[in-house]
Design a protein around this motif. Sequence first.
Motif, PDB file in Angstrom:
ATOM      1  N   ASN A 199      -9.921  17.892 104.493  1.00 44.66           N
ATOM      2  CA  ASN A 199     -11.093  17.033 104.522  1.00 44.66           C
ATOM      3  C   ASN A 199     -10.996  16.024 105.664  1.00 44.66           C
ATOM      4  O   ASN A 199     -11.938  15.827 106.413  1.00 44.66           O
ATOM      5  N   ALA A 200      -9.832  15.393 105.787  1.00 42.75           N
ATOM      6  CA  ALA A 200      -9.628  14.407 106.851  1.00 42.75           C
ATOM      7  C   ALA A 200      -8.148  14.333 107.199  1.00 42.75           C
ATOM      8  O   ALA A 200      -7.284  14.672 106.377  1.00 42.75           O
ATOM      9  N   LEU A 201      -7.874  13.917 108.404  1.00 39.83           N
ATOM     10  CA  LEU A 201      -6.502  13.767 108.875  1.00 39.83           C
ATOM     11  C   LEU A 201      -6.380  12.437 109.607  1.00 39.83           C
ATOM     12  O   LEU A 201      -7.188  12.125 110.483  1.00 39.83           O
ATOM     13  N   GLY A 202      -5.370  11.665 109.230  1.00 38.10           N
ATOM     14  CA  GLY A 202      -5.055  10.438 109.953  1.00 38.10           C
ATOM     15  C   GLY A 202      -3.722  10.600 110.660  1.00 38.10           C
ATOM     16  O   GLY A 202      -2.761  11.117 110.076  1.00 38.10           O
ATOM     17  N   VAL A 203      -3.657  10.189 111.899  1.00 42.15           N
ATOM     18  CA  VAL A 203      -2.427  10.329 112.694  1.00 42.15           C
ATOM     19  C   VAL A 203      -2.041   8.967 113.250  1.00 42.15           C
ATOM     20  O   VAL A 203      -2.865   8.283 113.864  1.00 42.15           O
ATOM     21  N   GLN A 204      -0.803   8.604 113.022  1.00 43.64           N
ATOM     22  CA  GLN A 204      -0.297   7.351 113.580  1.00 43.64           C
ATOM     23  C   GLN A 204       1.073   7.605 114.209  1.00 43.64           C
ATOM     24  O   GLN A 204       1.970   8.145 113.548  1.00 43.64           O
ATOM     25  N   VAL A 205       1.216   7.190 115.449  1.00 45.16           N
ATOM     26  CA  VAL A 205       2.510   7.282 116.127  1.00 45.16           C
ATOM     27  C   VAL A 205       3.133   5.888 116.112  1.00 45.16           C
ATOM     28  O   VAL A 205       2.496   4.907 116.523  1.00 45.16           O
ATOM     29  N   TYR A 206       4.362   5.808 115.621  1.00 43.36           N
ATOM     30  CA  TYR A 206       5.108   4.549 115.583  1.00 43.36           C
ATOM     31  C   TYR A 206       6.231   4.621 116.623  1.00 43.36           C
ATOM     32  O   TYR A 206       6.938   5.646 116.691  1.00 43.36           O
ATOM     33  N   THR A 207       6.385   3.575 117.386  1.00 47.95           N
ATOM     34  CA  THR A 207       7.419   3.571 118.421  1.00 47.95           C
ATOM     35  C   THR A 207       8.340   2.364 118.280  1.00 47.95           C
ATOM     36  O   THR A 207       7.967   1.333 117.699  1.00 47.95           O
ATOM     37  N   LYS A 208       9.524   2.538 118.843  1.00 43.13           N
ATOM     38  CA  LYS A 208      10.511   1.445 118.885  1.00 43.13           C
ATOM     39  C   LYS A 208      11.308   1.638 120.167  1.00 43.13           C
ATOM     40  O   LYS A 208      11.700   2.783 120.488  1.00 43.13           O
ATOM     41  N   ALA A 209      11.539   0.587 120.873  1.00 36.05           N
ATOM     42  CA  ALA A 209      12.250   0.691 122.151  1.00 36.05           C
ATOM     43  C   ALA A 209      13.611   1.349 121.950  1.00 36.05           C
ATOM     44  O   ALA A 209      14.363   0.973 121.055  1.00 36.05           O
ATOM     45  N   GLY A 210      13.901   2.336 122.768  1.00 35.01           N
ATOM     46  CA  GLY A 210      15.191   3.002 122.726  1.00 35.01           C
ATOM     47  C   GLY A 210      15.375   3.973 121.587  1.00 35.01           C
ATOM     48  O   GLY A 210      16.481   4.469 121.360  1.00 35.01           O
ATOM     49  N   ALA A 211      14.313   4.243 120.862  1.00 37.65           N
ATOM     50  CA  ALA A 211      14.418   5.161 119.708  1.00 37.65           C
ATOM     51  C   ALA A 211      13.286   6.189 119.786  1.00 37.65           C
ATOM     52  O   ALA A 211      12.237   5.941 120.392  1.00 37.65           O
ATOM     53  N   PRO A 212      13.500   7.342 119.184  1.00 39.21           N
ATOM     54  CA  PRO A 212      12.423   8.337 119.196  1.00 39.21           C
ATOM     55  C   PRO A 212      11.224   7.875 118.381  1.00 39.21           C
ATOM     56  O   PRO A 212      11.372   7.133 117.405  1.00 39.21           O
ATOM     57  N   ALA A 213      10.065   8.296 118.806  1.00 38.34           N
ATOM     58  CA  ALA A 213       8.833   7.958 118.085  1.00 38.34           C
ATOM     59  C   ALA A 213       8.780   8.710 116.760  1.00 38.34           C
ATOM     60  O   ALA A 213       9.358   9.792 116.605  1.00 38.34           O
ATOM     61  N   ILE A 214       8.094   8.127 115.799  1.00 41.00           N
ATOM     62  CA  ILE A 214       7.847   8.768 114.511  1.00 41.00           C
ATOM     63  C   ILE A 214       6.343   9.002 114.398  1.00 41.00           C
ATOM     64  O   ILE A 214       5.559   8.053 114.542  1.00 41.00           O
ATOM     65  N   THR A 215       5.966  10.251 114.158  1.00 42.76           N
ATOM     66  CA  THR A 215       4.543  10.568 114.028  1.00 42.76           C
ATOM     67  C   THR A 215       4.219  10.868 112.571  1.00 42.76           C
ATOM     68  O   THR A 215       4.858  11.720 111.947  1.00 42.76           O
ATOM     69  N   LEU A 216       3.248  10.136 112.064  1.00 42.10           N
ATOM     70  CA  LEU A 216       2.774  10.348 110.693  1.00 42.10           C
ATOM     71  C   LEU A 216       1.461  11.129 110.736  1.00 42.10           C
ATOM     72  O   LEU A 216       0.522  10.731 111.428  1.00 42.10           O
ATOM     73  N   ASN A 217       1.420  12.250 110.027  1.00 42.05           N
ATOM     74  CA  ASN A 217       0.186  13.018 109.849  1.00 42.05           C
ATOM     75  C   ASN A 217      -0.164  12.981 108.364  1.00 42.05           C
ATOM     76  O   ASN A 217       0.579  13.523 107.541  1.00 42.05           O
ATOM     77  N   LEU A 218      -1.246  12.323 108.031  1.00 44.52           N
ATOM     78  CA  LEU A 218      -1.663  12.183 106.638  1.00 44.52           C
ATOM     79  C   LEU A 218      -2.944  12.988 106.419  1.00 44.52           C
ATOM     80  O   LEU A 218      -4.006  12.641 106.946  1.00 44.52           O
ATOM     81  N   PHE A 219      -2.814  14.069 105.663  1.00 43.08           N
ATOM     82  CA  PHE A 219      -3.943  14.950 105.402  1.00 43.08           C
ATOM     83  C   PHE A 219      -4.561  14.614 104.044  1.00 43.08           C
ATOM     84  O   PHE A 219      -3.847  14.545 103.037  1.00 43.08           O
ATOM     85  N   GLU A 220      -5.860  14.439 104.036  1.00 44.53           N
ATOM     86  CA  GLU A 220      -6.568  14.396 102.758  1.00 44.53           C
ATOM     87  C   GLU A 220      -7.252  15.743 102.584  1.00 44.53           C
ATOM     88  O   GLU A 220      -8.070  16.148 103.412  1.00 44.53           O
ATOM     89  N   MET A 221      -6.872  16.436 101.526  1.00 45.38           N
ATOM     90  CA  MET A 221      -7.455  17.746 101.252  1.00 45.38           C
ATOM     91  C   MET A 221      -8.611  17.596 100.264  1.00 45.38           C
ATOM     92  O   MET A 221      -8.773  16.560  99.614  1.00 45.38           O
ATOM     93  N   GLN A 222      -9.392  18.648 100.133  1.00 47.45           N
ATOM     94  CA  GLN A 222     -10.517  18.598  99.199  1.00 47.45           C
ATOM     95  C   GLN A 222     -10.049  18.650  97.752  1.00 47.45           C
ATOM     96  O   GLN A 222     -10.799  18.305  96.842  1.00 47.45           O
ATOM     97  N   SER A 223      -8.811  19.116  97.530  1.00 49.13           N
ATOM     98  CA  SER A 223      -8.314  19.226  96.156  1.00 49.13           C
ATOM     99  C   SER A 223      -6.798  19.111  96.156  1.00 49.13           C
ATOM    100  O   SER A 223      -6.134  19.359  97.165  1.00 49.13           O
ATOM    101  N   ALA A 224      -6.265  18.744  95.004  1.00 51.77           N
ATOM    102  CA  ALA A 224      -4.808  18.692  94.860  1.00 51.77           C
ATOM    103  C   ALA A 224      -4.169  20.074  95.046  1.00 51.77           C
ATOM    104  O   ALA A 224      -3.116  20.177  95.669  1.00 51.77           O
ATOM    105  N   PRO A 225      -4.778  21.164  94.527  1.00 46.06           N
ATOM    106  CA  PRO A 225      -4.187  22.483  94.808  1.00 46.06           C
ATOM    107  C   PRO A 225      -4.085  22.773  96.295  1.00 46.06           C
ATOM    108  O   PRO A 225      -3.142  23.423  96.748  1.00 46.06           O
ATOM    109  N   GLY A 226      -5.029  22.275  97.081  1.00 46.65           N
ATOM    110  CA  GLY A 226      -4.950  22.466  98.522  1.00 46.65           C
ATOM    111  C   GLY A 226      -3.752  21.739  99.110  1.00 46.65           C
ATOM    112  O   GLY A 226      -3.055  22.262  99.981  1.00 46.65           O
ATOM    113  N   ALA A 227      -3.504  20.514  98.640  1.00 44.31           N
ATOM    114  CA  ALA A 227      -2.357  19.746  99.131  1.00 44.31           C
ATOM    115  C   ALA A 227      -1.040  20.409  98.715  1.00 44.31           C
ATOM    116  O   ALA A 227      -0.113  20.530  99.515  1.00 44.31           O
TER     117      ALA A 227
END
Lengths: 297, 305
Positions: A68-96
């Motif tokens: 249904n929807a996807l939110g993406v956030q990249v978190y960064t910190k100096a000298g460290a690898p970035a962390i990417t969050l992908n948050l999916f909202e599905m139409q139903s719990a069975p889909g998730a």
Amino acid sequence: MKRRFPRHAIPIGSLVLCWTPGAAQVRERIPANAGDWKPAEAPGVYDSRTVYDYMDGGAELYLSYGMNALGVQVYTKAGAPAITLNLFEMQSAPGAYGVFTYERLDGDAGIGQGSEYASGILRFWQGRHFVFMQALEEAPGVKEAMFALGRDVAARLGPGSPLPRLPSALPPEGLRPLTVRYLLGRQLIEALEAFAVDNALVLPVRCEAVLGRYGHPGRGERILIVKYPDLPAAKKGLESFLTPRAGLPGRPFKGPEGWSVAGLAEDFAILVLGAETPTLATRQFETTARRLQEVLR
Amino acid sequence: MNRPLRSVTRRGFLRGAALATLGLTVGNRLEGQQEEGSGVEAPSSPAARAKVVLARDPGVVNAQGSLDLTVFGRMLDQALCALEGVAQPEEAWKRFFGPRDRPGIKSNVYGYLRTPVEVEELLRKRVAACGLQEAGIPCTDREARTLLASCTALINVRPVRNHHWSGIGGCLKNHIMFVENPSSYHPDSCANLGAIWQLPILKDKTRLNILLALRPLFYGRGPHNFDPRHQWTYGGLFVSRDPVAIDALGAELLRLKRIEHFGEDRPVTPTKHIQVAETRYGLGVSDLKRIDLVKLGWKEGILFG
């Protein structure tokens, strides 16, 4: 014939009933920070039409499970690898749940309703949400930050949902749990089982199925349970599978990859594939049919 | 129904590979390839064969994953000589490009596993050595529709990797950026990717396909389908004039690696578009039994029997 399985036992209908416009909600569920990791920029939010801007070919998997929807956030910190969050909202719990199982490889990591972590990837599902987090390196502190972020996200997702019931129809003895794939579409079945390509099972585009692998990798059998819209459709699908193999419903037959048995339980098709012996194939088929009755009653 | 690639028996494949090692290759010009101006439905002849060269060297990628361009250049030159059946690399390259061509390079910039920039530069130099201006050779991925539209002769180069929806990210799929709406080719496991090769912007322009297998990805996960755990150093590259055959071997390499790693295949998606590229679009040979694989260099861990 009297139906033994109530039609409402499988939550296919919830795919439509649970739909909500989710882009704004997804954005609200994204944490502002991940410990010492800060947002690199504003989160990206995508729906089923714009998701190709983010991942192109990879989008089809999530769309097949009712993204249904996807939110993406990249978190960064100096000298460290970035962390990417992908948050999916599905139409139903069975889909998730389904999209979580589709690529599952590892044991539970203790976040949400089901999770796993390995090599900088944290995946979990909860309710109608599926989360995929990735850091390209497991540098010091990264795993801890990812788990903290995961728990933070999980707390924002609301209560969990009941598991779909169909997977529990798979006989537990010898089942490798991490291989269980909960599928919500014909193309997902075709992706995992070569015999099913070109709609060899005569399935509608949207359908519910579960696939599990047994025994030792490379040697054990697979069990596929597929729900058809009705009994005539199930009969047609079974016939399409059995006819080219000269098989009979509920009877073992030998193919290139071992012994198989296929048959119906009302409007469910049960396929036991690649068993080492006809006895094992038959036993697995009968056990599955019995469990299907018990689970869905 | 087309037989899925993985239904090809190991014995059958070994028989084909054995023919190649015995020198029984029949050249790289494919019989039955679609002729200019014919319709879309142009299946290749059941007797058609294709030639693919695999070159490997354990020194092409070091322990940190860095590319040794000298080793890579040597591998590439040797592979092209073997593909064309000539002794000198210059002669081999001139079989693909000449002074009258407007060459271009279709690369791939997938963030986690892109065509190395050094490889792009090396290809420019090799093509320029055929009598062309190096500075005038465009190399791009995302801007293919504009920067490569006027080219008459293309190199198609990219790393091989597992792909969510087409089974393999290979040479056939690499041309998807020539279309305005790539997602329109996603239905049915991207089965109709071969149609892109028939579009006027691209038809008959791809002279050379290079499928990099330096550090392939055999099983991906997530939105961008990358899991570093499932990437390994293979130290190889495939070259062929046939985009279908080179992808068939690329897909087989990933399948064999998945079996080695997991103890069984973990299919993600059938590589249906490879078979369809042959049966519907006549772009080459998809049947491993009809592909002559010439193997050069490092043999350890080659996976192909």
